[in-house]
Enzyme design. Sequence first.
Site, PDB file in Angstrom:
ATOM      1  N   GLU A 158       0.824  -1.211   0.000  1.00  0.00           N
ATOM      2  CA  GLU A 158       0.000   0.000   0.000  1.00  0.00           C
ATOM      3  C   GLU A 158       0.859   1.262   0.000  1.00  0.00           C
ATOM      4  OE1 GLU A 158      -3.216   2.777   0.483  1.00  0.00           O
ATOM      5  OE2 GLU A 158      -2.846   0.889  -0.557  1.00  0.00           O
ATOM      6  N   HIS A 160     -21.121  -7.079 -16.993  1.00  0.00           N
ATOM      7  CA  HIS A 160     -19.783  -6.844 -17.559  1.00  0.00           C
ATOM      8  C   HIS A 160     -19.505  -7.797 -18.711  1.00  0.00           C
ATOM      9  CE1 HIS A 160     -15.618  -5.702 -17.760  1.00  0.00           C
ATOM     10  NE2 HIS A 160     -15.182  -6.891 -17.404  1.00  0.00           N
ATOM     11  N   HIS A 187      -5.209  -8.195 -17.502  1.00  0.00           N
ATOM     12  CA  HIS A 187      -6.514  -7.661 -17.896  1.00  0.00           C
ATOM     13  C   HIS A 187      -6.564  -6.150 -17.644  1.00  0.00           C
ATOM     14  CE1 HIS A 187     -10.519  -8.498 -19.282  1.00  0.00           C
ATOM     15  NE2 HIS A 187     -11.083  -7.923 -18.227  1.00  0.00           N
ATOM     16  N   HIS A 213     -11.875   5.624  -8.363  1.00  0.00           N
ATOM     17  CA  HIS A 213     -10.416   5.683  -8.259  1.00  0.00           C
ATOM     18  C   HIS A 213      -9.763   4.829  -9.357  1.00  0.00           C
ATOM     19  CE1 HIS A 213      -6.671   6.593  -6.418  1.00  0.00           C
ATOM     20  NE2 HIS A 213      -6.429   5.378  -5.970  1.00  0.00           N
ATOM     21  N   HIS A 265       2.629   1.897  -3.288  1.00  0.00           N
ATOM     22  CA  HIS A 265       1.669   2.478  -4.229  1.00  0.00           C
ATOM     23  C   HIS A 265       1.529   3.986  -4.000  1.00  0.00           C
ATOM     24  CE1 HIS A 265      -1.750   2.975  -6.804  1.00  0.00           C
ATOM     25  NE2 HIS A 265      -2.577   3.237  -5.799  1.00  0.00           N
TER      26      HIS A 265
END
Length: 383
Positions: free
Chosen positions: A113, A285, A345, A178, A116
Site C-alpha cells: 500500500e 460486464h 486484464h 479511483h 503504491h
Amino acid sequence: MNATSAAVDFSPTLRLLALAAALALLPLAWWWWRHRAAGALARRAALTVLTLFLTFDLVVFGAFTRLTDSGLGCPDWPGCYGEASPIAASVQIAGAEAQQPTGPVTERKAWIEMVHRYLAGAVGALILVLATLSVRARRELPFSLGWPLATVAWVIVQGLFGKYTVTLKLYPAIVTLHLFGGLVLLALLAVQAQRYHGRALALAAATRALLAAALLLLAVQVLLGAWVSTNYAVLACRGFPQCNGQWWPAPMDAQQGFTVLRHLGRAGEGGFLPAEALVAIHWAHRVFALVLVSALLALALALWRQAGGAARRAALALLALTALQVATGAANVVLHWPLAAALLHTGGAAALSGLLVSLQVRAVATSSSHVAVSRPSHRPASQ
C-alpha cells in the site's frame, strides 16, 4: 491551543511529499541526461512520454494493490499509523497482524500500500513539473495549456479518491471512481504525448465515428469492470462462456447489484449483498464485453481498409489488445482469478484506452486539416 496543535500533525504528509519529490528526481535525472542535447520541445515531449509510461505502471501497480487486498494495508491516510513508512509503524502493524494474521493489515500489505502511495506521489510530482514547463513555454505548446493544467487538477482528484478509498473502508463507488480515474489520467497524458508528435492519420468519416463510439463503449466497460472488481464479483459466475451452467443466469438481482450508494458487501436497504446481485454485476460486464468487442473488431476492419501502413498497424495493435482482453477475462473465470491474468486484464484495458485516445487525437487533427502528417510540425532545433 496545545490540544488543537497536537491533533493536527502535518509531519507525515510533509515527509511523504519530500519522499515523493526525491523519487521523482530519479526519472527526472535520467530524462535530463538522456535528452540534454535535444531542443526544449523534444525534451518536454520525452518527459511527457516518460510520465505516461510511469502512469501506466502506476495503474498496473494499483491493480496489484487491489488484487492482493492491500488497499487497507495502512488503515489511515496519507501515512501509515501516522508515520511516513511501515518501518516506523512496525509496532502497530505487528499488533494488528497478531490479532488478525490474514486480516487487512499485515507487514506485506502495508508495504504494498505504501509503495503504491510513494509511486503515486512521484508521478504527481512529474506531472507538476510538466505543467510548470508547459506554463513557461505556453506560446510554443502544440496544444492548449488547459491539458497540462487539467492533468494537475485530476491528480489532486485522484489523491482524494485514494484518501477516501482508505478512510471510507473500500466504499465501492469511491474505489470504482479511483480505478477509472487512473485511466482518465492516462488518457490526459496520452493526448499531450500525441500532440507533441503531431502525426495525423487520415480516416474516413465512418471510421472516425466508429472510433468515437468504441472509445465511449470502452469507458462504460471499464466502469463495469471496476464495479466487478470492487464488489469481488469476478467469481460470481463459474464457467465460460456460460455462467453457472446457464446461458442466461437466473436468478439475478440487478437492482441490488447496481445500487451505487452502499458499503462494501452491504445491500442498499441494509443487510448483506445477496449472491444474485454479484451474478448480475458479473453478467452485465460479460454481456457488455460482447458489445465492445464487436465495436473494436468493426473498428479494426475499418482501419485495415484505410490506405497507409499507420492505419493497418493500428488495426493490428487493436486486434492484439482485444484478443488479450478476451483471453485474460476468460482466464480470470476459468482459472479462478489468478493474479497474473488479472494484472494483464487491467494492463490491457489501460493500453486499449491509450491506443484509442491516441487514434482519436490523430483523427481529429486530420479531420480539420485533411492532410496526413508523418513528422512533428514543431522542430526541436528551433526551440
